[in-house]
Design a protein around this motif. Structure first.
Motif, PDB file in Angstrom:
ATOM      1  N   LYS A 117       8.365  21.415  -3.286  1.00 23.21           N
ATOM      2  CA  LYS A 117       9.816  21.226  -3.316  1.00 23.21           C
ATOM      3  C   LYS A 117      10.222  19.762  -3.104  1.00 23.21           C
ATOM      4  N   ARG A 118       9.646  19.142  -2.104  1.00 21.28           N
ATOM      5  CA  ARG A 118      10.067  17.787  -1.734  1.00 21.28           C
ATOM      6  C   ARG A 118       9.209  16.683  -2.355  1.00 21.28           C
ATOM      7  N   GLY A 119       8.162  17.075  -3.052  1.00 18.84           N
ATOM      8  CA  GLY A 119       7.314  16.082  -3.690  1.00 18.84           C
ATOM      9  C   GLY A 119       6.441  15.350  -2.693  1.00 18.84           C
ATOM     10  N   ARG A 120       6.155  14.094  -2.993  1.00 18.83           N
ATOM     11  CA  ARG A 120       5.242  13.304  -2.155  1.00 18.83           C
ATOM     12  C   ARG A 120       6.013  12.555  -1.073  1.00 18.83           C
ATOM     13  N   CYS A 125       0.830  -1.208   0.000  1.00 20.58           N
ATOM     14  CA  CYS A 125       0.000   0.000   0.000  1.00 20.58           C
ATOM     15  C   CYS A 125       0.868   1.263   0.000  1.00 20.58           C
ATOM     16  N   LYS A 126       1.933   1.251   0.794  1.00 21.05           N
ATOM     17  CA  LYS A 126       2.821   2.411   0.860  1.00 21.05           C
ATOM     18  C   LYS A 126       3.476   2.667  -0.486  1.00 21.05           C
ATOM     19  N   LYS A 127       3.918   1.610  -1.141  1.00 23.56           N
ATOM     20  CA  LYS A 127       4.538   1.757  -2.461  1.00 23.56           C
ATOM     21  C   LYS A 127       3.527   2.291  -3.476  1.00 23.56           C
ATOM     22  N   GLU A 128       2.290   1.819  -3.388  1.00 22.02           N
ATOM     23  CA  GLU A 128       1.238   2.303  -4.295  1.00 22.02           C
ATOM     24  C   GLU A 128       0.990   3.797  -4.095  1.00 22.02           C
ATOM     25  N   LEU A 129       1.013   4.252  -2.849  1.00 24.32           N
ATOM     26  CA  LEU A 129       0.825   5.675  -2.566  1.00 24.32           C
ATOM     27  C   LEU A 129       2.010   6.502  -3.061  1.00 24.32           C
ATOM     28  N   GLU A 130       3.216   5.986  -2.873  1.00 24.10           N
ATOM     29  CA  GLU A 130       4.416   6.712  -3.295  1.00 24.10           C
ATOM     30  C   GLU A 130       4.484   6.874  -4.811  1.00 24.10           C
ATOM     31  N   THR A 131       4.039   5.852  -5.546  1.00 28.55           N
ATOM     32  CA  THR A 131       4.071   5.905  -7.013  1.00 28.55           C
ATOM     33  C   THR A 131       2.760   6.421  -7.600  1.00 28.55           C
ATOM     34  N   ASN A 132       1.770   6.655  -6.719  1.00 25.39           N
ATOM     35  CA  ASN A 132       0.443   7.112  -7.137  1.00 25.39           C
ATOM     36  C   ASN A 132      -0.244   6.108  -8.072  1.00 25.39           C
ATOM     37  N   GLU A 133       0.070   4.836  -7.877  1.00 29.02           N
ATOM     38  CA  GLU A 133      -0.595   3.765  -8.630  1.00 29.02           C
ATOM     39  C   GLU A 133      -1.559   3.070  -7.663  1.00 29.02           C
ATOM     40  N   LEU A 134      -2.676   3.714  -7.419  1.00 26.06           N
ATOM     41  CA  LEU A 134      -3.591   3.287  -6.364  1.00 26.06           C
ATOM     42  C   LEU A 134      -4.456   2.100  -6.794  1.00 26.06           C
ATOM     43  N   VAL A 135      -4.775   1.266  -5.809  1.00 26.76           N
ATOM     44  CA  VAL A 135      -5.667   0.119  -6.009  1.00 26.76           C
ATOM     45  C   VAL A 135      -6.973   0.430  -5.289  1.00 26.76           C
ATOM     46  N   ALA A 136      -8.074   0.356  -5.994  1.00 27.94           N
ATOM     47  CA  ALA A 136      -9.362   0.772  -5.435  1.00 27.94           C
ATOM     48  C   ALA A 136      -9.711   0.020  -4.151  1.00 27.94           C
ATOM     49  N   SER A 137      -9.392  -1.275  -4.110  1.00 23.22           N
ATOM     50  CA  SER A 137      -9.751  -2.081  -2.933  1.00 23.22           C
ATOM     51  C   SER A 137      -8.921  -1.723  -1.699  1.00 23.22           C
ATOM     52  N   HIS A 138      -7.853  -0.942  -1.882  1.00 26.65           N
ATOM     53  CA  HIS A 138      -6.996  -0.551  -0.745  1.00 26.65           C
ATOM     54  C   HIS A 138      -7.330   0.847  -0.215  1.00 26.65           C
ATOM     55  N   LYS A 139      -8.414   1.419  -0.695  1.00 22.93           N
ATOM     56  CA  LYS A 139      -8.750   2.791  -0.329  1.00 22.93           C
ATOM     57  C   LYS A 139      -8.853   2.987   1.182  1.00 22.93           C
ATOM     58  N   GLU A 140      -9.536   2.067   1.869  1.00 22.04           N
ATOM     59  CA  GLU A 140      -9.698   2.187   3.321  1.00 22.04           C
ATOM     60  C   GLU A 140      -8.370   2.024   4.058  1.00 22.04           C
ATOM     61  N   LEU A 141      -7.486   1.171   3.546  1.00 18.25           N
ATOM     62  CA  LEU A 141      -6.176   0.984   4.165  1.00 18.25           C
ATOM     63  C   LEU A 141      -5.329   2.251   4.059  1.00 18.25           C
ATOM     64  N   TYR A 142      -5.376   2.891   2.879  1.00 24.06           N
ATOM     65  CA  TYR A 142      -4.644   4.154   2.709  1.00 24.06           C
ATOM     66  C   TYR A 142      -5.083   5.174   3.760  1.00 24.06           C
ATOM     67  N   LYS A 143      -6.405   5.288   3.901  1.00 19.03           N
ATOM     68  CA  LYS A 143      -6.985   6.303   4.788  1.00 19.03           C
ATOM     69  C   LYS A 143      -6.686   6.016   6.263  1.00 19.03           C
ATOM     70  N   GLN A 144      -6.739   4.733   6.643  1.00 15.39           N
ATOM     71  CA  GLN A 144      -6.615   4.369   8.050  1.00 15.39           C
ATOM     72  C   GLN A 144      -5.168   4.355   8.548  1.00 15.39           C
ATOM     73  N   PHE A 145      -4.223   3.949   7.690  1.00 17.05           N
ATOM     74  CA  PHE A 145      -2.874   3.672   8.188  1.00 17.05           C
ATOM     75  C   PHE A 145      -1.778   4.581   7.629  1.00 17.05           C
TER      76      PHE A 145
END
Length: 462
Positions: free
Chosen positions: A312-315, A284-304
């Motif tokens: 300047k520093r990006g994401r 999930c962290k790698k998906e957020l860093e690359t902005n390649e999100l998986v729809a089924s992981h939406k709640e995990l992104y939000k919660q953790f």
């Protein structure tokens, strides 16, 4: 004049074909010659694990039905195994393997392919092994108690597992297989799929993914009961050994339909669950860093996680450490099965555990039958090839199961570690045929060959 035929390998495999009753069903769909050719090609694949284009060379002196086949005639034959003929076979095969109260497992895997230009099924898509290759997908429905595959569905490589349930249900309705219970892993979980099963009258058992939030409120409400004798449930594991798990069944009404949530707590599996959850969060962290999100992981992104974007520093993706630790303490070792079938806790648990036969099938499909990399030019040839591999899978899965059973209490057969060793040891048996009135001469079996012939009850002249 005489001719020598090597019959040892086909002696074993033909016996499995007879035991399954495969030839009768293949004849009804493809005719006598077509059935024998399919079986011959399937046996060639089991014995060699090589490309079908070489089956004619292998069959010389072994199987006169396919010894004339060239690379071109193989392609032509595979193309002739059209959808109508395959469905005729599946209809007959499924009726022969029907059971009223049994369970059927359904799962899919990807097949690496080497051409996207001429085969519309081959696309880049979601891969279980994270391979950067074009692929197609194949799904298999199998009867769990007999471990017999009864249906295969080939579909586009870019589709996710969860979108294939509609195809399965449509195929089952078309072929007249109703009132069965299908076991599925968490990749197939979605409210849409559950609605399909309910509306079409199929029972299901499915693992609830960890990103489904509504289950945790129920786990919390049952936590004390799960640690009591009330939850103690005796079950048998995949090897038939007794095992005890803590399980409570909770009746629910979801979307106007009655179902049951089996909440399971297994302290012995807690460490493995913690490890798997950390791996899931790492993805999930790698998906957020690359902005390649998986729809089924939406709640995990939000919660953790917390995401910060700056010019300047990006994401920057920050994990919520205390939240993760608290979640692990509360829920590791807990998992849930959702079903609409009213059965005992032990029966539902064991039925789901038995679905590991699907993993066995895909291991055979990819590793034993060379089904992991496919080179074909047209969709017709590809689908025909997948069907012959399906027939080979049906034969080989029964052979491996039978060998494992026969080896248990037999010191001689324990020398055979794999089915390949069994076939290799039998490969020297031959039959010499003469023209005219002379009877054929059969080679003399070795001690190991005699033991195989006796234990598998093969027809061999004394």
């Amino acid at each position: 004049m005489s001719s020598t035929t090597l019959i040892g390998e086909t002696l074993v495999l033909d016996d499995i074909v007879r035991e399954l009753g495969l030839e009768k069903h293949l004849k009804g769909a493809f005719g006598k010659d077509g059935a024998k050719t399919i079986i011959g090609m399937a046996e060639y694949l089991i014995c060699t694990e090589k490309a079908f284009s070489w089956c004619g060379d292998w069959a010389e002196g072994r199987n006169p039905k396919i010894e004339h086949m060239t690379s071109q005639s193989v392609s032509d034959f595979l193309s002739s195994l059209n959808n109508d003929k395959r469905n005729t076979f599946y209809d007959s095969w499924m009726k022969a393997n029907r059971c009223v109260k049994g369970y059927f497992c359904f799962d899919s895997t990807n097949i690496g392919c080497h051409s996207t230009e001429t085969n519309p099924l081959v696309e880049y898509g979601y891969t279980h092994g994270h391979m950067a290759l074009p692929q197609a997908n194949i799904a298999i429905l199998a009867r769990q108690d007999t471990m017999v595959p009864i249906l295969s569905i080939v579909y586009n490589g870019s589709r996710h597992d969860s979108t294939t349930v509609r195809n399965l249900v449509d195929a089952l309705k078309k072929l007249g297989l109703k009132c069965i219970c299908i076991t599925l892993d968490k990749g197939y979980y979605s409210e849409k799929n559950l609605q399909i099963f309910h509306s079409e009258g199929f029972d299901y058992i499915i693992c609830v993914p960890r990103n489904v939030s509504w289950q945790y409120e129920i786990i919390d409400s049952l936590r004390d009961r799960l640690l009591s004798l009330e939850a103690r449930t005796e079950v048998l594991d995949s090897e038939g050994k007794e095992q005890v798990v803590q399980c409570i069944a909770k009746p629910l009404i979801r979307n106007g339909r009655r179902c049951y949530l089996q909440v399971i707590y297994n302290p012995a599996a807690r460490a493995e669950a913690e490890k798997n959850f950390i791996e899931l969060l790492a993805r999930c962290k790698k998906e957020l860093e690359t902005n390649e999100l998986v729809a089924s992981h939406k709640e995990l992104y939000k919660q953790f996680f917390e995401v910060r974007d700056t010019p300047k520093r990006g994401r920057k993706v920050l994990e919520k450490g205390p939240v993760i630790a608290e979640f692990q303490k509360k829920y590791s070792g807990y998992w849930c099965l959702l079903t609409n079938r009213k059965r005992s806790r032990a029966e539902i648990y064991v039925a789901y555990q038995q679905r590991n036969s699907s993993e066995i099938f895909y291991d055979i499909f990819k590793n034993d039958l060379n089904g992991d990399r496919i080179t074909v030019h047209t969709v017709e040839t590809f689908e025909g090839k997948m069907f012959v591999i399906f027939i080979a899978l049906t034969i080989l899965s029964r052979l491996k199961s039978k060998l494992a059973e026969k080896r248990k209490d037999n010191k001689t057969l324990k020398r055979l570690k794999t089915y390949a060793q069994l076939l290799m040891r039998m490969s020297t048996l031959s039959k010499i045929s003469f023209r005219g009135k002379y009877k054929p001469i059969f080679s003399t079996p070795s001690k190991l060959q005699r033991e195989i012939i006796a234990m598998f009850e093969l027809d061999w002249p004394v």
